[in-house]
Design an enzyme around this catalytic site. Structure first.
Site, PDB file in Angstrom:
ATOM      1  N   THR A 208       0.866  -1.182   0.000  1.00 19.85           N
ATOM      2  CA  THR A 208       0.000   0.000   0.000  1.00 19.85           C
ATOM      3  C   THR A 208       0.898   1.225   0.000  1.00 19.85           C
ATOM      4  O   THR A 208       1.639   1.445   0.968  1.00 19.85           O
ATOM      5  CB  THR A 208      -0.896   0.023   1.259  1.00 19.85           C
ATOM      6  OG1 THR A 208      -1.627  -1.195   1.319  1.00 19.85           O
ATOM      7  CG2 THR A 208      -1.856   1.199   1.218  1.00 19.85           C
TER       8      THR A 208
ATOM      9  N   LYS B 283      -7.969   1.574  -3.128  1.00 19.56           N
ATOM     10  CA  LYS B 283      -7.639   1.194  -1.742  1.00 19.56           C
ATOM     11  C   LYS B 283      -7.768   2.397  -0.800  1.00 19.56           C
ATOM     12  O   LYS B 283      -8.401   2.314   0.251  1.00 19.56           O
ATOM     13  CB  LYS B 283      -6.210   0.633  -1.731  1.00 19.56           C
ATOM     14  CG  LYS B 283      -5.553   0.530  -0.393  1.00 19.56           C
ATOM     15  CD  LYS B 283      -5.689  -0.822   0.219  1.00 19.56           C
ATOM     16  CE  LYS B 283      -5.091  -0.841   1.614  1.00 19.56           C
ATOM     17  NZ  LYS B 283      -5.415  -2.004   2.359  1.00 19.56           N
TER      18      LYS B 283
ATOM     19  N   LYS C 258      -1.511   5.155   8.494  1.00 23.73           N
ATOM     20  CA  LYS C 258      -0.734   5.162   7.249  1.00 23.73           C
ATOM     21  C   LYS C 258      -1.649   5.398   6.037  1.00 23.73           C
ATOM     22  O   LYS C 258      -1.376   6.251   5.193  1.00 23.73           O
ATOM     23  CB  LYS C 258      -0.012   3.820   7.090  1.00 23.73           C
ATOM     24  CG  LYS C 258       0.665   3.676   5.743  1.00 23.73           C
ATOM     25  CD  LYS C 258       1.193   2.288   5.475  1.00 23.73           C
ATOM     26  CE  LYS C 258       1.664   2.194   4.019  1.00 23.73           C
ATOM     27  NZ  LYS C 258       2.209   0.899   3.657  1.00 23.73           N
TER      28      LYS C 258
HETATM   29  P1  NAD Z   1       5.653  -6.023   7.433  1.00 20.38           P
HETATM   30  O1  NAD Z   1       6.459  -4.898   8.000  1.00 20.38           O
HETATM   31  O2  NAD Z   1       5.258  -7.158   8.294  1.00 20.38           O
HETATM   32  O3  NAD Z   1       6.427  -6.647   6.165  1.00 20.38           O
HETATM   33  C1  NAD Z   1       7.225  -5.903   5.286  1.00 20.38           C
HETATM   34  C2  NAD Z   1       8.432  -6.763   4.966  1.00 20.38           C
HETATM   35  O4  NAD Z   1       9.236  -6.110   3.973  1.00 20.38           O
HETATM   36  C3  NAD Z   1       9.343  -6.987   6.188  1.00 20.38           C
HETATM   37  O5  NAD Z   1       9.533  -8.376   6.408  1.00 20.38           O
HETATM   38  C4  NAD Z   1      10.643  -6.300   5.796  1.00 20.38           C
HETATM   39  O6  NAD Z   1      11.807  -6.938   6.318  1.00 20.38           O
HETATM   40  C5  NAD Z   1      10.573  -6.402   4.285  1.00 20.38           C
HETATM   41  N1  NAD Z   1      11.479  -5.489   3.604  1.00 20.38           N
HETATM   42  C6  NAD Z   1      11.870  -4.231   3.988  1.00 20.38           C
HETATM   43  N2  NAD Z   1      12.755  -3.739   3.093  1.00 20.38           N
HETATM   44  C7  NAD Z   1      12.912  -4.715   2.134  1.00 20.38           C
HETATM   45  C8  NAD Z   1      13.700  -4.800   0.968  1.00 20.38           C
HETATM   46  N3  NAD Z   1      14.506  -3.790   0.590  1.00 20.38           N
HETATM   47  N4  NAD Z   1      13.630  -5.933   0.212  1.00 20.38           N
HETATM   48  C9  NAD Z   1      12.828  -6.967   0.582  1.00 20.38           C
HETATM   49  N5  NAD Z   1      12.066  -6.932   1.704  1.00 20.38           N
HETATM   50  C10 NAD Z   1      12.109  -5.818   2.461  1.00 20.38           C
HETATM   51  O7  NAD Z   1       4.378  -5.334   6.773  1.00 20.38           O
HETATM   52  P2  NAD Z   1       3.016  -6.073   6.315  1.00 20.38           P
HETATM   53  O8  NAD Z   1       2.019  -5.972   7.398  1.00 20.38           O
HETATM   54  O9  NAD Z   1       3.353  -7.386   5.711  1.00 20.38           O
HETATM   55  O10 NAD Z   1       2.535  -5.054   5.194  1.00 20.38           O
HETATM   56  C11 NAD Z   1       3.132  -5.024   3.906  1.00 20.38           C
HETATM   57  C12 NAD Z   1       2.361  -4.048   3.037  1.00 20.38           C
HETATM   58  O11 NAD Z   1       1.000  -4.454   2.962  1.00 20.38           O
HETATM   59  C13 NAD Z   1       2.348  -2.615   3.580  1.00 20.38           C
HETATM   60  O12 NAD Z   1       2.467  -1.721   2.494  1.00 20.38           O
HETATM   61  C14 NAD Z   1       0.994  -2.509   4.263  1.00 20.38           C
HETATM   62  O13 NAD Z   1       0.511  -1.189   4.304  1.00 20.38           O
HETATM   63  C15 NAD Z   1       0.147  -3.398   3.385  1.00 20.38           C
HETATM   64  N6  NAD Z   1      -1.026  -3.996   4.031  1.00 20.38           N
HETATM   65  C16 NAD Z   1      -0.917  -4.540   5.271  1.00 20.38           C
HETATM   66  C17 NAD Z   1      -2.040  -5.101   5.872  1.00 20.38           C
HETATM   67  C18 NAD Z   1      -1.962  -5.754   7.233  1.00 20.38           C
HETATM   68  O14 NAD Z   1      -3.024  -6.051   7.805  1.00 20.38           O
HETATM   69  N7  NAD Z   1      -0.786  -5.987   7.784  1.00 20.38           N
HETATM   70  C19 NAD Z   1      -3.275  -5.099   5.202  1.00 20.38           C
HETATM   71  C20 NAD Z   1      -3.352  -4.582   3.911  1.00 20.38           C
HETATM   72  C21 NAD Z   1      -2.207  -4.008   3.345  1.00 20.38           C
END
Ligand code: NAD
Length: 298
Positions: free
Chosen positions: A94, A169, A244
C-alpha cells in the site's frame, strides 16, 4: 513448467501470500532482509535467495509486498536492470498513488510490465488466500497476472490504469476511517444522552446511519460479539495501518486539489491517536473521543 515468481518482502502479509503461491505449485524465489522471515519462507517451501537482484534475475513475475513507497522505489531501482525484458512486476504494497505511478513508469521504461495490486483483508485474508486485490495497469498485464492473484485472493478487481488500484484502496480506507470516527462520535453522544449501546445498535443498524463500522465492526463491546472491542481492541486492523492509509489519502487529496476536509481531519485525528495507540485496533478511536469528551472509559 511452473511459473517462477520472485517474492520480495516476506512480512506479516507477504510471508503467507508467498506460502500460498508455493502451495499452488509456483516456483517461489523469496527474499527479505530479515532472517526470521527468510527462515519462515524456507519452512513454507520457498527457495530463499540471498539478494533481491539474484531473485529477480530468474523470475517471470516479481511480486513486492513492502512497507512503503520509498522502499518500493528503492527496490525497483535496484532490481529493474537485473530482470529479463518483459518481466511482470506486481506491487501489492500500500503506497502513495504518485509513487505507484512512478514505480510503474520506471518498470515500463526498463522494458518490463507493471501493475499496482494493493490488497484488503489483512493477515488472516493473506493466510486464507481470500484477499481482495485492487489492480491498476494495462488490461493484458492484468489478464497475465490474474491466475497468480486468484491464488492469493478471493476477489480481484481491475480498477483502471497505473495507480488506480492504489486509488481504490485509499478511497475505501478513507471512507472507513471517516465512518469509524463519525460512528464513534455518535456513540459517545448517545452515551451522554442516556442511549445504551444495545438500543443504539438496534435502531441504527437498520436505519440510515447503518454502516460496516457498526454492523460488522462495532467499536463498543456487546452488539457484535466478534468485533475487536470485545477483545480489548486487539487488531484486527491496527491504528498504525489506518493512520498510514489516511496519510496516503491525505496526500492524494492535496495532490489532486480535492476539497476533502473530513478526510484530512480524519487523517489528523488518527495521527494523534496513533501516538499512544498504534498497536490497538483502529476502532479504539471511540475511547479517545470519550476521553476528549471528559468521560470516564466504560
Ligand atoms: P511487514 O512490515 O510485516 O512486512 C514488510 C516486509 O518487507 C518486512 O519483512 C521487511 O523486512 C521487508 N522489507 C523491507 N525492506 C525490504 C527490501 N529492501 N527488500 C525486501 N524486503 C524488504 O508489513 P506487512 O504488514 O506485511 O505489510 C506489507 C504491506 O501491505 C504494507 O504496504 C501494508 O501497508 C500493506 N497492508 C498490510 C495489511 C496488514 O493487515 N498488515 C493489510 C493490507 C495491506
Amino acid at each position: 513448467m511452473a511459473t517462477t515468481v520472485a517474492f520480495l518482502g516476506l512480512g506479516h502479509m507477504g510471508g503467507p501470500m508467498a506460502a500460498n503461491l508455493v502451495r499452488a505449485g509456483y516456483r517461489v524465489l523469496a527474499f527479505d532482509p530479515v532472517p526470521a522471515a527468510r527462515e519462515q519462507a524456507r519452512a513454507d517451501g520457498a527457495t530463499v535467495i540471498d539478494t533481491a537482484v539474484a531473485a529477480v534475475a530468474e523470475a517471470e513475475v516479481v511480486v513486492t509486498m513492502l512497507p512503503n513507497g520509498r522502499i518500493v522505489l528503492d527496490v525497483y531501482r535496484e532490481i529493474l536492470d537485473a530482470a529479463a525484458p518483459g518481466t511482470l512486476f506486481v506491487d501489492c504494497s500500500t503506497i502513495d498513488v504518485a509513487d505507484a505511478k512512478q514505480a510503474a513508469e520506471q518498470a515500463v521504461a526498463a522494458g518490463h510490465r507493471a501493475l499496482d495490486a494493493p490488497v484488503s483483508g489483512g493477515v488472516s485474508g493473506a493466510a486464507a488466500g481470500t484477499l481482495t486485490f485492487m489492480v491498476g495497469g494495462a488490461a493484458e498485464d492484468f489478464a497475465a497476472a490474474l491466475p497468480l492473484l486468484e491464488v492469493m485472493g478471493g476477489k480481484v478487481v481491475h480498477c483502471g490504469g497505473a495507480g488506480v488500484g492504489q486509488a481504490a484502496k485509499i478511497c475505501n480506507n478513507m471512507m472507513l476511517g471517516i465512518s469509524m470516527i463519525g460512528l464513534s462520535e455518535a456513540i459517545v453522544l448517545g452515551e451522554k444522552l442516556g442511549l445504551s449501546h444495545d438500543r443504539f445498535f438496534d435502531v441504527v443498524s437498520t436505519a440510515s446511519g447503518q454502516c460496516w463500522s457498526l454492523t460488522t465492526y462495532c467499536p463498543v463491546p456487546g452488539p457484535v460479539p466478534t468485533s475487536p472491542a470485545n477483545n480489548d481492541y486487539q487488531p484486527g486492523f491496527a491504528t498504525a495501518l489506518m493512520t498510514k492509509d489516511l496519510g496516503l489519502a491525505a496526500n492524494a487529496l492535496r495532490d489532486n486539489g480535492v476539497d476533502g476536509r473530513i478526510g484530512l481531519l480524519a487523517a489528523e485525528l488518527y495521527e494523534r491517536f496513533n501516538q499512544d495507540a498504534a498497536e490497538k485496533d483502529f476502532s479504539a478511536i471511540v475511547t479517545d473521543i470519550r476521553t476528549r469528551s471528559g468521560e470516564e472509559q466504560l
